[in-house]
Write a protein that holds these residues in place. Structure first.
Motif, PDB file in Angstrom:
ATOM      1  N   THR A 171       0.827  -1.204   0.000  1.00  0.00           N
ATOM      2  CA  THR A 171       0.000   0.000   0.000  1.00  0.00           C
ATOM      3  C   THR A 171       0.863   1.256   0.000  1.00  0.00           C
ATOM      4  OG1 THR A 171      -0.131  -0.060   2.416  1.00  0.00           O
ATOM      5  CG2 THR A 171      -1.907  -1.161   1.180  1.00  0.00           C
ATOM      6  N   SER A 172       2.154   1.082   0.136  1.00  0.00           N
ATOM      7  CA  SER A 172       3.098   2.194   0.050  1.00  0.00           C
ATOM      8  C   SER A 172       4.458   1.624  -0.328  1.00  0.00           C
ATOM      9  CB  SER A 172       3.182   2.950   1.372  1.00  0.00           C
ATOM     10  OG  SER A 172       3.678   2.115   2.384  1.00  0.00           O
ATOM     11  N   LYS A 173       5.328   2.484  -0.764  1.00  0.00           N
ATOM     12  CA  LYS A 173       6.666   2.044  -1.164  1.00  0.00           C
ATOM     13  C   LYS A 173       7.500   1.795   0.092  1.00  0.00           C
ATOM     14  CE  LYS A 173      10.514   3.211  -4.105  1.00  0.00           C
ATOM     15  NZ  LYS A 173      11.088   4.140  -5.051  1.00  0.00           N
ATOM     16  N   PHE A 174       8.215   0.675   0.097  1.00  0.00           N
ATOM     17  CA  PHE A 174       9.116   0.407   1.196  1.00  0.00           C
ATOM     18  C   PHE A 174      10.466  -0.029   0.661  1.00  0.00           C
ATOM     19  CE2 PHE A 174       7.846  -4.027   0.759  1.00  0.00           C
ATOM     20  CZ  PHE A 174       6.475  -3.968   0.564  1.00  0.00           C
ATOM     21  N   GLN A 175      11.499   0.158   1.514  1.00  0.00           N
ATOM     22  CA  GLN A 175      12.884   0.001   1.060  1.00  0.00           C
ATOM     23  C   GLN A 175      13.423  -1.415   1.105  1.00  0.00           C
ATOM     24  OE1 GLN A 175      11.921   1.377   3.931  1.00  0.00           O
ATOM     25  NE2 GLN A 175      13.329   0.871   5.578  1.00  0.00           N
ATOM     26  N   THR A 176      12.635  -2.370   1.555  1.00  0.00           N
ATOM     27  CA  THR A 176      13.150  -3.724   1.704  1.00  0.00           C
ATOM     28  C   THR A 176      12.100  -4.742   1.260  1.00  0.00           C
ATOM     29  OG1 THR A 176      14.143  -5.290   3.262  1.00  0.00           O
ATOM     30  CG2 THR A 176      12.407  -3.870   4.105  1.00  0.00           C
ATOM     31  N   SER A 177      12.539  -5.929   1.017  1.00  0.00           N
ATOM     32  CA  SER A 177      11.612  -7.011   0.679  1.00  0.00           C
ATOM     33  C   SER A 177      10.929  -7.510   1.958  1.00  0.00           C
ATOM     34  CB  SER A 177      12.357  -8.162   0.006  1.00  0.00           C
ATOM     35  OG  SER A 177      13.352  -8.673   0.870  1.00  0.00           O
ATOM     36  N   VAL A 178       9.856  -8.275   1.787  1.00  0.00           N
ATOM     37  CA  VAL A 178       9.122  -8.858   2.909  1.00  0.00           C
ATOM     38  C   VAL A 178       9.769 -10.202   3.242  1.00  0.00           C
ATOM     39  CG1 VAL A 178       6.887  -9.696   3.710  1.00  0.00           C
ATOM     40  CG2 VAL A 178       6.994  -7.727   2.153  1.00  0.00           C
TER      41      VAL A 178
END
Length: 181
Positions: free
Chosen positions: A50-57
């Motif tokens: 739902t938003s950009k994040f800097q790392t993978s899950v």
């Protein structure tokens, strides 16, 4: 051909709406194709960002509640850990993946988790849960989704290799559930 497909789609939707119109008692001789069949059914879980994040899950924990007449297999048939062949990572996901869960018979609550070593997983399908539907039940995916709405990730994390820290991603993901065909 496109007109035929569109017309067929309109007819199917119209019949579905007509069949759900609640015309009263009666035995109802029509067949609802939205019903989950008796026996094993596979639920598939996926996430979208739902938003950009800097790392993978790298890890996800969540829970769902099953409808009466649904269950999952546990080692002793009661509450406890779900057997390993009933909670599985999806096929084709990169890295080493581990899926796990537990089930409470009294609350019909299923607690699920998945961890992965993948450094590219940010969205998509990640877990399959095999459920059992008892005979003489009328369970639909729509009813299951309504019971669990809104579906929420309890906790999601990733690993930032630049800072060597765990990053909490919980608020950045939307959880989805579907039935495997």
């Amino acid at each position: 051909m496109k007109i035929f497909k569109k017309l067929l789609g309109i007819i199917v939707v119209s019949l579905a709406i007509y069949g759900c119109s609640g015309s009263g008692g009666g035995s109802g001789s029509s067949v609802n194709t939205n019903l989950l069949p008796v026996g094993k059914n596979t639920l598939v879980f996926s996430i979208t960002s739902t938003s950009k994040f800097q790392t993978s899950v790298n890890g996800i924990d969540f829970s769902i509640t099953l409808l009466p007449g649904m269950s999952v297999a546990t080692a002793n048939g009661l509450s406890g850990p779900i057997v390993t062949d009933s909670v599985l990572p999806v096929n084709g996901m990169e890295g080493s993946n581990l899926s796990f869960g537990s089930y409470s018979v009294s609350t019909r609550k299923v607690y699920l988790g998945m961890v992965t070593t993948s450094n590219t997983f940010r969205s998509g399908k990640f877990l399959r849960l095999i459920c059992n539907v008892a005979p003489n039940t009328n369970i639909t995916l729509s009813d299951l989704l309504a019971l669990n709405s809104p579906m929420a990730v309890k906790k999601a994390v990733g690993f930032d290799s630049t800072t060597n820290t765990t990053v909490v991603l919980t608020g950045s993901l939307k959880l989805l559930m579907d039935l495997a065909l």
